[in-house]
Enzyme design. Structure first.
Site, mmCIF file in Angstrom:
data_model
loop_
_atom_site.group_PDB
_atom_site.id
_atom_site.type_symbol
_atom_site.label_atom_id
_atom_site.label_comp_id
_atom_site.label_asym_id
_atom_site.label_seq_id
_atom_site.Cartn_x
_atom_site.Cartn_y
_atom_site.Cartn_z
ATOM 1 N N SER A 135 -10.616 -3.322 -10.096
ATOM 2 C CA SER A 135 -10.242 -3.661 -11.462
ATOM 3 C C SER A 135 -8.771 -4.059 -11.459
ATOM 4 C CB SER A 135 -10.477 -2.436 -12.354
ATOM 5 O OG SER A 135 -10.063 -2.695 -13.672
ATOM 6 N N LYS A 161 -12.574 -7.677 -10.842
ATOM 7 C CA LYS A 161 -12.706 -7.562 -12.308
ATOM 8 C C LYS A 161 -11.324 -7.761 -12.904
ATOM 9 C CE LYS A 161 -13.081 -3.486 -15.205
ATOM 10 N NZ LYS A 161 -13.870 -2.279 -15.528
ATOM 11 N N LYS A 163 -8.896 -7.655 -16.182
ATOM 12 C CA LYS A 163 -8.701 -7.204 -17.554
ATOM 13 C C LYS A 163 -8.231 -8.411 -18.365
ATOM 14 C CE LYS A 163 -9.443 -2.715 -17.138
ATOM 15 N NZ LYS A 163 -10.509 -2.031 -17.910
ATOM 16 N N ASP A 189 -13.119 -7.732 -18.228
ATOM 17 C CA ASP A 189 -13.247 -6.541 -19.081
ATOM 18 C C ASP A 189 -12.216 -6.625 -20.200
ATOM 19 O OD1 ASP A 189 -13.602 -4.072 -20.225
ATOM 20 O OD2 ASP A 189 -13.044 -2.897 -18.454
ATOM 21 N N GLU A 214 -17.345 -7.546 -20.058
ATOM 22 C CA GLU A 214 -17.473 -6.133 -20.397
ATOM 23 C C GLU A 214 -16.778 -5.829 -21.731
ATOM 24 O OE1 GLU A 214 -15.990 -3.824 -17.125
ATOM 25 O OE2 GLU A 214 -16.108 -1.907 -18.174
ATOM 26 N N ASP A 239 -19.506 -0.868 -21.916
ATOM 27 C CA ASP A 239 -18.850 0.296 -21.299
ATOM 28 C C ASP A 239 -18.655 1.326 -22.414
ATOM 29 O OD1 ASP A 239 -16.978 2.134 -20.318
ATOM 30 O OD2 ASP A 239 -15.513 0.680 -19.631
ATOM 31 N N LYS A 263 -20.178 5.405 -16.505
ATOM 32 C CA LYS A 263 -19.073 6.314 -16.167
ATOM 33 C C LYS A 263 -19.559 7.695 -16.550
ATOM 34 C CE LYS A 263 -15.256 3.154 -17.178
ATOM 35 N NZ LYS A 263 -14.305 2.764 -18.243
ATOM 36 N N GLY A 291 -14.937 3.191 -13.330
ATOM 37 C CA GLY A 291 -13.933 4.113 -12.816
ATOM 38 C C GLY A 291 -12.901 4.392 -13.874
HETATM 39 O O1 OSB Z 1 -12.622 -0.049 -19.050
HETATM 40 O O2 OSB Z 1 -13.284 0.217 -17.069
HETATM 41 C C1 OSB Z 1 -12.442 0.413 -17.940
HETATM 42 C C2 OSB Z 1 -9.496 2.313 -16.441
HETATM 43 C C3 OSB Z 1 -9.201 3.162 -17.479
HETATM 44 C C4 OSB Z 1 -9.914 3.099 -18.624
HETATM 45 C C5 OSB Z 1 -10.941 2.171 -18.779
HETATM 46 C C6 OSB Z 1 -11.265 1.317 -17.740
HETATM 47 C C7 OSB Z 1 -10.508 1.373 -16.555
HETATM 48 C C8 OSB Z 1 -10.697 0.469 -15.435
HETATM 49 C C9 OSB Z 1 -10.243 0.939 -14.080
HETATM 50 O O3 OSB Z 1 -11.130 -0.657 -15.527
HETATM 51 C C10 OSB Z 1 -11.361 1.296 -13.197
HETATM 52 C C11 OSB Z 1 -10.906 1.996 -11.934
HETATM 53 O O4 OSB Z 1 -10.521 1.301 -10.991
HETATM 54 O O5 OSB Z 1 -10.903 3.241 -11.864
HETATM 55 MG MG MG Z 2 -14.397 -1.115 -19.070
#
Ligand code: OSB
Ligand code: MG
Length: 368
Positions: A135, A161, A163, A189, A214, A239, A263, A291
């Site tokens: 991510s 992925k 953001k 995402d 996402e 999510d 998650k 994650g």
């Molecule tokens: O939306 O998936 C998410 C981290 C913190 C809160 C929300 C998200 C995330 C990540 C990181 O995208 C995922 C990771 O590498 O742990």
């Molecule tokens: Mg997410």
């Protein structure tokens, strides 16, 4: 198994680089860990709540309070209950799924260690290694984004992925698609940063052959996800909205989502995460493991979960070095873009107690 006491540890770990999402920028991870001490040994669980209530309504200090005041006392009143009874034992507490998940995971770890069973075996995992994605936070500019992504590609990550948020979406995605070439697995995402007025704008993402988009809209807004899914070719993946197996079934049947990010913290624990996996499999919906910047404690459990059959897309199960210079447990390291599923009892990893002490924000709180 009889629970004798429960400890709450609060630690801070610096991140190797700041992590920016549509809801904010993080430079350190503030982490709550739960240790249960039982007559047959200890177990550990990690709370995935963020420092502030900006991803969901939960946050670390809130999780700590609800564990201390409600969840741990409930377990101590029924100390002989098996982990499978935990959900009903704490069902009087509404929500607080990340707090519940942390305690349930610690109980599961202790219970499985005492019978020399791994998380993977307990979950019914079918793989001994899992494909890993990464991510990537919102970058300062496109050049630094491409630098960061190139580094992850060189490390072997099998899926990227990005953001995104309004104003930081189409151009960064275009640039990374060009860098990866047509075969590279790429997804985005939005962490709820868009509204129904953005549907036409988001349709531009169809040009980049993404695996999925996402959670573009807020947690409660299933209706706008349905509208987007009907308007866009890119699969919509939820999510934040997916709080348990029933919500997953509902969102799938209403065609709000065709892929689900699982998650364990968000759904209240690994037992519920397995149920979400199972209902998605029955409905023909692929899942992947999300994650929350976990240490090795949470990462180990995620990797075991991701080894289940219907986890057919690479997860946000990165190596430890994605976030931390030094992990709290033995580090998870990528081999050919994959992590090995732990096989030892329980989570299969060991907390390095000297680091726990070194990184502590305050002395542990013990309840008995
Ligand atoms: O939306 O998936 C998410 C981290 C913190 C809160 C929300 C998200 C995330 C990540 C990181 O995208 C995922 C990771 O590498 O742990
Ligand atoms: Mg997410």
């Amino acid at each position: 198994m009889r629970v004798e006491s429960v400890e709450l540890h609060r630690i801070a770990m610096p991140l190797v680089r700041p992590f920016e999402t549509s809801f904010g920028r993080q430079t350190a991870r503030d982490i709550l860990l739960v240790r249960v001490r039982t007559d047959v040994g200890d177990g550990w669980g990690e709370c995935v709540a963020m420092a502030d209530p900006v991803y969901s309504s939960e946050y670390v200090s809130g999780a700590e309070a609800v564990l201390r005041d409600y969840l741990i006392p409930a377990v101590l009143r029924t100390p002989d209950a098996p982990v499978e009874a935990f959900g009903s034992l704490v069902s009087f507490v509404i929500g607080h799924r990340m707090a519940k998940a942390a305690l349930e995971t610690a109980l599961l770890d202790a219970q499985l260690r005492s019978t020399s069973t791994s998380f993977a075996t307990y979950f019914g995992a079918v793989r001994d290694e899992v494909d890993c994605g990464v991510s990537v936070g919102i970058a300062a500019d496109i050049d630094s984004l491409l630098d960061e992504v190139s580094g992850y590609v060189a490390e072997g990550y099998r899926r990227i992925k990005l953001k995104i948020k309004p104003g930081r979406d189409i151009e960064p995605v275009r640039a990374v698609r060009e860098l990866l070439g047509p075969e590279g697995l790429l997804q985005v995402d939005a962490n709820t940063a868009y509204t129904a007025a953005d549907i036409d704008h988001l349709r531009q993402l169809d040009a980049f052959d993404l695996l999925l988009i996402e959670q573009p809209f807020v947690e409660e807004d299933i209706a706008t996800h349905i509208a987007l899914a009907a308007a866009i070719e890119t699969p919509v993946c939820l999510d934040e909205s997916i709080l348990n197996a029933e919500v997953a079934i509902d969102a799938i049947e209403r065609r709000a989502t065709s892929i689900i990010n699982i998650k364990a913290g968000r759904v209240g624990g690994y037992l519920e995460a397995v149920r979400v996996h199972d209902v998605c499999a029955e409905l023909g919906v692929p899942v992947w493991c999300g994650g929350m910047l976990e240490t090795g404690v949470g990462r180990a459990a995620n990797v075991a979960l991701a080894a289940m059959e219907n986890f057919t897309l690479p997860g946000d199960t990165s190596g430890s070095s994605r976030y931390f210079a030094e992990d709290l447990t033995e580090p998870f390291e990528l081999h050919d873009g994959r992590l090995t599923v732990p096989t030892g009892p329980g989570s299969g990893v060991t907390v390095r107690e000297e680091l726990l002490a070194a990184w502590a924000l305050r002395p542990p709180l013990t309840l008995s």
